[in-house]
Design an enzyme around this catalytic site. Sequence first.
Site, PDB file in Angstrom:
ATOM      1  N   PRO A 110       0.755  -1.277   0.104  1.00 21.49           N
ATOM      2  CG  PRO A 110      -1.026  -1.541   1.418  1.00 21.49           C
ATOM      3  CD  PRO A 110       0.340  -2.220   0.830  1.00 21.49           C
ATOM      4  CB  CYS A 111       1.394   3.612  -2.613  1.00 19.91           C
ATOM      5  SG  CYS A 111      -0.180   4.068  -3.236  1.00 19.91           S
ATOM      6  CD  GLN A 112      -3.622   3.706   0.261  1.00 22.15           C
ATOM      7  OE1 GLN A 112      -2.529   3.039   0.392  1.00 22.15           O
ATOM      8  NE2 GLN A 112      -4.519   3.413  -0.208  1.00 22.15           N
ATOM      9  CB  ALA A 113       2.587   5.017   4.470  1.00 21.72           C
ATOM     10  CG  PHE A 114       5.919   5.525   1.236  1.00 17.22           C
ATOM     11  CD1 PHE A 114       6.835   5.893   2.087  1.00 17.22           C
ATOM     12  CD2 PHE A 114       5.243   4.152   1.297  1.00 17.22           C
ATOM     13  CE1 PHE A 114       7.335   5.094   3.239  1.00 17.22           C
ATOM     14  CE2 PHE A 114       6.197   3.267   2.196  1.00 17.22           C
ATOM     15  CZ  PHE A 114       6.983   3.919   3.186  1.00 17.22           C
TER      16      PHE A 114
END
Length: 377
Positions: A110-114
């Site tokens: 999951p990319c939302q953290a970056f």
Amino acid sequence: MRKKDSRMNIQNTIDNIDWNGPNWLDKIFEYPNRIIRIGTTFSGIGAIEHAFQRLNLNTDLLFAGDIEPNCKKAYFANYDLREEAWHTDIHNFDATPYNGIIDLFVGGAPCQAFSMVGFRRGFEDTRGTLFREFARVVKECCPKIFIFENVQGILTHDNGRTWEVIKNTFEEYCGYDIHYQLLNSKNYGIPQHRERLFCIGFREKTDFKFPAPIELKYRMYDFLEDWSDSCFYNVQSKCKELGEHDFNRFTFPVSEVEDKYYLSEKVAKYVLAGGTKNFKTSTKTDLDVARPLLHSMHKMHRAGVDNYVTFNKNKGINGIRKLTPRECHRLMGFRDTFNIVTSNTAAYMEAGNSIVVDVLISILKQLDITKYGVDND
């Protein structure tokens, strides 16, 4: 400790692109009858699986998984996988039974953290540490190749230290030769501005370079369900016919879009607003190259964030409407043969979270992925 390689200096630069080699569009697979044994995690709606379908290559799907129930529903409606081969939570997935029998492992934690949309909390966000689980699966199943995809922000997060941790994990802990590059889908046949990091790991040392960009021949309108004023529209078949090769051919009928996709006066006013006093945004619609499709498209953000078209002035408020789920899937490289079996809200989320299929196809052709497969006995 793995000795640092001077070749690493070219990663994510123009020198890391194969400008002088044969055009990947025209490359022929050396072993087209081989079977590619595939494992995926954070599988979503199966972008790599659809890429292989479009390439008409033989695959054996050994495992896949995603925590979202709707992704599982969509996946099983489109691909042949045993129920017991699906994992819901990667933390509980043991990949050791697959050690040595995976040719290609693909995923994107999951990319939302970056991402800018996700406020870039990085490793402080629990989603940001899931790449360690991805790395664990790489270590356990030891694929010939893996592909890790993520947002471009992962390279610059925490002044580059985040990516250094990830790269070193793949190199030192997993023991792979790492090649990485930012690729934009608009450079690989899809009219969407979507720049993502693609990291490829090889068990053996390689001089791999990424596929070169190609000319973009299409605009967002060419992928719309109801737009017939296109040079790709066939009057006799009443279909649009895109693509010059079997693997990149899109053929679909032109038909009316339901009224529910047209905006009400209240929503149209909000969408076309230029932002607030402290935050200004573009109100431009009808783009040639779509803005990045978001997993939250169902919320209908302002025009400066989402994609809207206005050509059919006979409907709605000055013709403004959002994209349909089918149009979004097309702009992610999914042909109409892909079965959309979830609600519109889920379908928008699934498209926005996916990898663009055409970028994966360019990588698979550049690799000649069949070299890593096994003979079909």
